[in-house]
Design a protein around this motif. Sequence first.
Motif, PDB file in Angstrom:
ATOM      1  N   LEU A  68       0.835  -1.202   0.000  1.00  0.00           N
ATOM      2  CA  LEU A  68       0.000   0.000   0.000  1.00  0.00           C
ATOM      3  C   LEU A  68       0.869   1.251   0.000  1.00  0.00           C
ATOM      4  O   LEU A  68       0.590   2.221  -0.731  1.00  0.00           O
ATOM      5  N   ALA A  69       1.950   1.232   0.785  1.00  0.00           N
ATOM      6  CA  ALA A  69       2.876   2.370   0.781  1.00  0.00           C
ATOM      7  C   ALA A  69       3.535   2.531  -0.588  1.00  0.00           C
ATOM      8  O   ALA A  69       3.736   3.651  -1.070  1.00  0.00           O
ATOM      9  N   GLY A  70       3.878   1.397  -1.221  1.00  0.00           N
ATOM     10  CA  GLY A  70       4.444   1.449  -2.561  1.00  0.00           C
ATOM     11  C   GLY A  70       3.475   2.054  -3.561  1.00  0.00           C
ATOM     12  O   GLY A  70       3.876   2.815  -4.448  1.00  0.00           O
ATOM     13  N   ALA A  71       2.194   1.721  -3.420  1.00  0.00           N
ATOM     14  CA  ALA A  71       1.185   2.306  -4.299  1.00  0.00           C
ATOM     15  C   ALA A  71       1.135   3.820  -4.129  1.00  0.00           C
ATOM     16  O   ALA A  71       0.954   4.560  -5.106  1.00  0.00           O
ATOM     17  N   PHE A  72       1.321   4.282  -2.898  1.00  0.00           N
ATOM     18  CA  PHE A  72       1.335   5.736  -2.662  1.00  0.00           C
ATOM     19  C   PHE A  72       2.543   6.379  -3.344  1.00  0.00           C
ATOM     20  O   PHE A  72       2.432   7.471  -3.916  1.00  0.00           O
ATOM     21  N   VAL A  73       3.702   5.719  -3.292  1.00  0.00           N
ATOM     22  CA  VAL A  73       4.893   6.228  -3.972  1.00  0.00           C
ATOM     23  C   VAL A  73       4.633   6.333  -5.477  1.00  0.00           C
ATOM     24  O   VAL A  73       4.984   7.324  -6.126  1.00  0.00           O
ATOM     25  N   VAL A  74       4.032   5.280  -6.045  1.00  0.00           N
ATOM     26  CA  VAL A  74       3.718   5.288  -7.476  1.00  0.00           C
ATOM     27  C   VAL A  74       2.732   6.412  -7.788  1.00  0.00           C
ATOM     28  O   VAL A  74       2.859   7.101  -8.810  1.00  0.00           O
ATOM     29  N   LEU A  75       1.764   6.598  -6.902  1.00  0.00           N
ATOM     30  CA  LEU A  75       0.779   7.660  -7.098  1.00  0.00           C
ATOM     31  C   LEU A  75       1.453   9.038  -7.139  1.00  0.00           C
ATOM     32  O   LEU A  75       1.136   9.876  -7.997  1.00  0.00           O
ATOM     33  N   VAL A  76       2.396   9.269  -6.244  1.00  0.00           N
ATOM     34  CA  VAL A  76       3.125  10.541  -6.236  1.00  0.00           C
ATOM     35  C   VAL A  76       3.879  10.721  -7.557  1.00  0.00           C
ATOM     36  O   VAL A  76       3.861  11.811  -8.154  1.00  0.00           O
ATOM     37  N   GLY A  83       5.325  12.349 -17.242  1.00  0.00           N
ATOM     38  CA  GLY A  83       5.449  11.045 -17.887  1.00  0.00           C
ATOM     39  C   GLY A  83       4.577   9.948 -17.357  1.00  0.00           C
ATOM     40  O   GLY A  83       4.661   8.808 -17.829  1.00  0.00           O
ATOM     41  N   ASP A  84       3.735  10.220 -16.342  1.00  0.00           N
ATOM     42  CA  ASP A  84       2.816   9.212 -15.802  1.00  0.00           C
ATOM     43  C   ASP A  84       3.545   7.970 -15.300  1.00  0.00           C
ATOM     44  O   ASP A  84       2.991   6.876 -15.307  1.00  0.00           O
ATOM     45  N   GLY A  85       4.798   8.107 -14.897  1.00  0.00           N
ATOM     46  CA  GLY A  85       5.532   6.963 -14.362  1.00  0.00           C
ATOM     47  C   GLY A  85       5.971   5.956 -15.403  1.00  0.00           C
ATOM     48  O   GLY A  85       6.431   4.873 -15.051  1.00  0.00           O
ATOM     49  N   GLY A  86       5.831   6.294 -16.675  1.00  0.00           N
ATOM     50  CA  GLY A  86       6.192   5.350 -17.734  1.00  0.00           C
ATOM     51  C   GLY A  86       4.985   4.658 -18.318  1.00  0.00           C
ATOM     52  O   GLY A  86       3.842   4.976 -18.014  1.00  0.00           O
ATOM     53  N   VAL A  87       5.264   3.660 -19.161  1.00  0.00           N
ATOM     54  CA  VAL A  87       4.212   2.944 -19.883  1.00  0.00           C
ATOM     55  C   VAL A  87       3.577   1.889 -18.982  1.00  0.00           C
ATOM     56  O   VAL A  87       4.263   1.230 -18.197  1.00  0.00           O
ATOM     57  N   SER A  88       2.271   1.693 -19.088  1.00  0.00           N
ATOM     58  CA  SER A  88       1.584   0.649 -18.342  1.00  0.00           C
ATOM     59  C   SER A  88       2.102  -0.724 -18.738  1.00  0.00           C
ATOM     60  O   SER A  88       2.325  -0.994 -19.923  1.00  0.00           O
ATOM     61  N   PRO A 105      12.868  10.935 -13.819  1.00  0.00           N
ATOM     62  CA  PRO A 105      12.579  10.830 -12.378  1.00  0.00           C
ATOM     63  C   PRO A 105      11.263  10.115 -12.085  1.00  0.00           C
ATOM     64  O   PRO A 105      11.189   9.298 -11.156  1.00  0.00           O
ATOM     65  N   GLY A 106      10.232  10.413 -12.860  1.00  0.00           N
ATOM     66  CA  GLY A 106       8.943   9.764 -12.641  1.00  0.00           C
ATOM     67  C   GLY A 106       8.987   8.282 -12.920  1.00  0.00           C
ATOM     68  O   GLY A 106       8.400   7.473 -12.183  1.00  0.00           O
ATOM     69  N   ILE A 107       9.668   7.879 -13.994  1.00  0.00           N
ATOM     70  CA  ILE A 107       9.802   6.453 -14.326  1.00  0.00           C
ATOM     71  C   ILE A 107      10.543   5.721 -13.217  1.00  0.00           C
ATOM     72  O   ILE A 107      10.132   4.640 -12.771  1.00  0.00           O
ATOM     73  N   VAL A 120       3.688  -7.255  -7.911  1.00  0.00           N
ATOM     74  CA  VAL A 120       4.088  -8.424  -8.699  1.00  0.00           C
ATOM     75  C   VAL A 120       4.356  -8.003 -10.147  1.00  0.00           C
ATOM     76  O   VAL A 120       3.579  -8.270 -11.063  1.00  0.00           O
ATOM     77  N   LEU A 121       5.477  -7.321 -10.355  1.00  0.00           N
ATOM     78  CA  LEU A 121       5.943  -6.919 -11.671  1.00  0.00           C
ATOM     79  C   LEU A 121       7.463  -6.967 -11.676  1.00  0.00           C
ATOM     80  O   LEU A 121       8.096  -6.975 -10.617  1.00  0.00           O
ATOM     81  N   GLY A 122       8.064  -6.982 -12.872  1.00  0.00           N
ATOM     82  CA  GLY A 122       9.508  -7.041 -13.002  1.00  0.00           C
ATOM     83  C   GLY A 122      10.100  -5.706 -13.406  1.00  0.00           C
ATOM     84  O   GLY A 122       9.378  -4.735 -13.662  1.00  0.00           O
ATOM     85  N   PRO A 123      11.437  -5.629 -13.514  1.00  0.00           N
ATOM     86  CA  PRO A 123      12.097  -4.354 -13.785  1.00  0.00           C
ATOM     87  C   PRO A 123      12.382  -4.065 -15.253  1.00  0.00           C
ATOM     88  O   PRO A 123      12.988  -3.042 -15.566  1.00  0.00           O
ATOM     89  N   GLU A 124      11.960  -4.945 -16.182  1.00  0.00           N
ATOM     90  CA  GLU A 124      12.461  -4.812 -17.550  1.00  0.00           C
ATOM     91  C   GLU A 124      11.996  -3.540 -18.260  1.00  0.00           C
ATOM     92  O   GLU A 124      12.783  -2.881 -18.956  1.00  0.00           O
ATOM     93  N   MET A 125      10.737  -3.157 -18.117  1.00  0.00           N
ATOM     94  CA  MET A 125      10.265  -1.972 -18.830  1.00  0.00           C
ATOM     95  C   MET A 125      10.872  -0.669 -18.304  1.00  0.00           C
ATOM     96  O   MET A 125      11.275   0.190 -19.100  1.00  0.00           O
ATOM     97  N   PRO A 126      10.985  -0.465 -16.986  1.00  0.00           N
ATOM     98  CA  PRO A 126      11.701   0.731 -16.528  1.00  0.00           C
ATOM     99  C   PRO A 126      13.157   0.766 -16.991  1.00  0.00           C
ATOM    100  O   PRO A 126      13.670   1.840 -17.334  1.00  0.00           O
TER     101      PRO A 126
END
Length: 427
Positions: A68-76, A83-88, A105-107, A120-126
């Motif tokens: 949940l804390a990670g989701a808040f970081v992503v939300l920020v 850049g919306d944090g990168g591609v979905s 920085p956002g990505i 539950v995701l990997g690091p390849e796209m970032p």
Amino acid sequence: MAEEQHDLGGTTYLRLVGLGAVIGVPAALLAALFLVLVHDLEHWLWTDLPDRLGHSSPPWYLVLGLPLAGAFVVLVARRFLPGDGGVSPLVGLQGEKPPPLSHAPGIALAALGTLAFGAVLGPEMPLIALGMIVGLAVAPILRLGERESALLAGAGSFSAISALFGGPIVGGVMMVESGAAGLGASLAPALLPGFVAAATGYVVFIGFGNWGGLGTPGLVEPGLPPYQGTHIYDLILAIVVGVLTAILVTVIRRLAHRVADLPRPGMPVLLLAGGLAVGVLAEVADLLGANSQDVLFSGQASVPGLVTESSAKIVLLLLIFKGLAYAVSLGCGFRGGPIFPAIYLGVAVIALPVVWFDISPTVAVAIGAAAGMAAMTRLLLTPMLFAALLVGLQGVDTVPAAVLAASSAWLAMRAIDERSPESSSTT
């Protein structure tokens, strides 16, 4: 095509190859820094913090609270940085286009909130996106044209992704086969700068001369026993696992799309609810006997334990709860890559025959990895190569089974896409 190759011929093309070699090093360094940051933050959150709180393993409130804390970081990152944090991750590798430097920085922050906090995701796209940014950063300085800039962006992504896939070959083939990095029809002239960048960049990890490098773990899974000969029942099992994995991945993707399309008051609520749901799934699995840490994260580090698991109940729990957490992570707005959780699920599918029929864990890793990667990415050559390198020299004879697993998963996904065109968005 001939005209395009002519445009990049002679000294212009050689200059781009040379620049690719130069760009490979900073792209690899950036990838290394990012992966180290993810690893260290993950270790602090899930090992050091529980230890300081007096627990030998993460307690329930951290299992629920950290995603949940990670989701808040992503939300920020998505709300306040460009850049919306990168591609979905639902868009996948083919959705990766060279992002501007302002998006970096956002990505990075969105990926950090996703990967280190347990989604539950990997690091390849970032990594691919950050590598592209390194390539694009030098383009204005060198006054390169649009096409040359795209080639250098592709070279940077080659180098960055080689850190994850154990060298230039698998990452390079994946970038070529998927047409990522905006390479499109210009794959042939883009090959050499990309592979040169990946090769020079990987020196950062393996070292040069007396310098030992950064010591990034290799691609080969540790502790696998030798597998010799090719057995007919393993080949048949590879075909079955490929088809079953394709069906499982299709179900997960459809569930993820349903999550993404839920009527909601806004992205923040869905993202935060998704983070909480991932934690709840992990904790419920833990209460039922599985390890919550095997439900969380990409699953890359959990594969050796999965193929040596002796309980069919635990494997089934991991298959169900990991799959649900994966679907939620894909659909609720986290930012990362879709490949490694699919590989884990492919291995989980064949881990059941390992328990029931005592087949070799080495061939199981090769079959599951090839099937999972082919089903999620809809690529063919890359999963075969990845699976062969994953099991190392002790699993050379697993290659026929890996080829059949990847082929059957690929064909099954083609058949599913033809019957349901709306599910054919590729990765």
